[in-house]
Each structure stands twice: as C-alpha cells, then as structure tokens.
Design a protein around this motif. Structure first.
Motif, PDB file in Angstrom:
ATOM      1  N   THR A  98       0.866  -1.176   0.000  1.00  0.00           N
ATOM      2  CA  THR A  98       0.000   0.000   0.000  1.00  0.00           C
ATOM      3  C   THR A  98       0.903   1.226   0.000  1.00  0.00           C
ATOM      4  N   THR A  99       0.600   2.164  -0.881  1.00  0.00           N
ATOM      5  CA  THR A  99       1.446   3.349  -1.005  1.00  0.00           C
ATOM      6  C   THR A  99       0.726   4.577  -0.464  1.00  0.00           C
ATOM      7  N   SER A 115      -3.531   2.005  -2.984  1.00  0.00           N
ATOM      8  CA  SER A 115      -3.044   3.306  -2.530  1.00  0.00           C
ATOM      9  C   SER A 115      -4.223   4.167  -2.099  1.00  0.00           C
ATOM     10  N   ARG A 141      -1.069  -3.955  -5.546  1.00  0.00           N
ATOM     11  CA  ARG A 141      -0.755  -2.651  -4.973  1.00  0.00           C
ATOM     12  C   ARG A 141      -2.023  -1.819  -4.855  1.00  0.00           C
ATOM     13  N   HIS A 166       3.543   6.439  -9.062  1.00  0.00           N
ATOM     14  CA  HIS A 166       3.692   5.027  -8.728  1.00  0.00           C
ATOM     15  C   HIS A 166       3.365   4.108  -9.904  1.00  0.00           C
TER      16      HIS A 166
END
Length: 316
Positions: A103-104, A275, A273, A122
C-alpha cells in the motif's frame, strides 16, 4: 485465515502520509500485518514533530535512504528521494514474496522530479519495474473507474485512442478486475460523437469493444456511453465499473461522489498494490489536525478482501 503481510511505503515525509500511518496503525493492524518502509530515525523525527506516540509494534526497517530534516509542506529533493526509496523497498519485498501486497501513501510528483526520479508516479514506475501494462483503477465498492489514458496532456488523448491498444486494455481489464456485471465504457466526445458529427473516436472505441467481446466470448462492455449522462443516478444504477478515456473524464465525477472513501488499485501486475486516492496535503501537514483516514483504511481492507470476494481471486 492468517493475516496478510503488507509493506507500506510512507510517501513524502513532508506531507500527511506518516501521520496517517501512525494514527491508524491500531486500526489497520486488526486487518493485516503492516511493515513500514521507513527507518527508526526518520520515524522518530516525524512522530516528534507530530507530537504522536509511536505504537510499540510499529515495524520499521533500516537503510531506506539518506536522512534529512523534515520540513512540513515543502517540496524538496530529499523528501522525494526518500519517498521513492520507500516505494522501491516495498516493491522489492512484494517481488520476492516477503509480503503479500503493498500500500502506497501519497508522494509529490515534483519532489520525485527534483530527486531525479524518472517517473511521474507510482503506476508509471510499476509499469517499468515489472515490464507490464499496469492499469490504474480508482474508486470504492460503489463505483470503480479505470483509466485508459492517465497523466498526459488533454490535447494528446484523442491521438492515443487506437484500436489495438484499447482492445488490449479491455482484455487486460476484464482478466484482472474480473467484473461480475456489465462495464460502462465512456465515449470521448460530447454526445459520444453524435454519429460522427462531433468526432469519430467512438467508432474506434466500438471496434475495440467488438474485438474484446469476440475474444472473451461474452458481451461484458457497453457501447460507448455519452459521458455527461454516464454518471447520473439512473445510469449508475446499472454499473459498478467504468472505463474512462482520460483522467478527468473519469475522476472528476468519481471524486465528486466518493472523494473521502476512494482508493487506487494497480491492476495487471504480478503484485497487488493499493493506494490512497489523495495527495500529500501539504497545506495541513504537521498542523495537529485529525485526518480523514477512510481512503487509507479502505486501501488496506481491499487487500484483506481479496481472499473473501471471489470476483477478485488470483487476478494479479
């Protein structure tokens, strides 16, 4: 079921990301096991400036990047370099299966540029790092929007719509998002071109849709919809997934409807991923305000929910 292990990149430390991480550690720890890509020195500096206590089980790691002095709300190459290094470490952990997902937290694109990072964000970086056509999908369980083109000038959008590329995009989206209801595909022009009077790109879009349907074997995508009515309540009642031809076409209505709860998911990659769907919020960073964490929490819950929702099994 054991908890998933998630690497969290901390974003730009001059922004709000690290506050979100510290304040909400106890909440997300009920969902997953978090590993934060920040070293203890920088964490303690941020916590001191925020006047927050670091949770006892807050997992960090050393050797991320060169230390620097955090300057709230400031765009700097030092913060950009640390943010990219944190992200790269999270990707490395996922690539080698040391974590189940990443997780960004939010980065600042100009800070990345000042630090010499070649990517605009990203998703651009993930495409290069995995040599894959990552798809950017944003939204919440009520409505997701995938973007065919993303961070390009508006004047370049029409020329980017070609049959081959859009066909591949539609197929990749179907395979990785696994929608279980029909997907709304937006036209590009006002009135979806009005049969060519206001533009002909919809003919290309329709050809790509037809190509995708032939390969999939079922009609999952709508014909190109008129963009200015596609997000009205009557039309939204029929769709949970949309495909927009360009950034603001899809994200302006999405954020008007679900700004606080939206997340960003990268599809079509060998890793998962998610975010937050907001920026660094430099204007409120380190000012002692309680932050709205719904986007961050939803990004974590999406990862947990992958094992609980068959529509999303094994698509990464």
């Amino acid at each position: 079921m054991s908890r998933k292990k998630v690497a969290i990149s901390v974003g730009d430390l001059n922004g709000i990301g690290i506050q979100l991480a510290i304040e909400n550690h106890e909440i997300i720890s009920q969902e997953i096991e978090a590993v934060y890509c920040i070293d203890r020195n920088m964490l303690e500096q941020a916590a001191q400036k925020l006047n927050l206590r670091i949770p006892d089980d807050f997992q960090t790691m050393e050797g991320i990047a060169k230390h620097f002095e955090i300057e709230a709300g400031t765009v700097s190459k030092e913060s950009g370099a640390y943010a990219y290094a944190s992200f790269a470490k999270a990707v490395e952990l996922a690539r080698y299966k040391e974590v189940d997902a990443i997780t960004t937290l939010p980065i600042h694109k100009k800070a990345w540029e000042l630090a010499g990072v070649a990517y605009k964000g990203h998703t651009d970086a993930l495409r290069d790092l995995f040599d894959a056509d990552a798809i950017m999908m944003l939204g919440s369980p009520k409505m997701y929007v995938a973007l065919f083109t993303e961070h390009i000038p508006l004047k370049e959008v029409a020329g980017s719509i070609n049959e081959k590329a859009l066909t591949r995009f539609l197929l990749d989206f179907y395979r990785t998002a696994k929608p279980n209801t029909q997907v709304a595909v937006l036209g590009l022009n006002p009135h979806a071109g009005d049969d060519g009077v206001l533009g002909t790109e919809e003919r290309i879009i329709q050809k790509a849709i037809d190509n995708a349907h032939r390969e999939i074997g079922t009609k999952i995508f709508s014909a190109p919809l008129v963009p200015d009515v596609a997000f009205t309540p009557r039309v939204r009642a029929n769709y949970t997934h949309y495909i927009a031809m360009y950034h603001d076409q899809g994200l302006a209505p999405l954020k008007a409807l679900y700004f606080d709860e939206g997340i960003n998911v990268s599809l079509n990659l060998p890793i998962l991923r998610t975010s937050v769907d907001h920026g660094t919020a430099f204007d409120i960073a380190y000012k002692g305000l309680r932050l709205n964490a719904l986007s961050y929490i939803n990004a974590i819950k999406y990862i947990k929910g992958r094992d609980e929702k068959s529509a999303y099994h094994n698509d990464q």
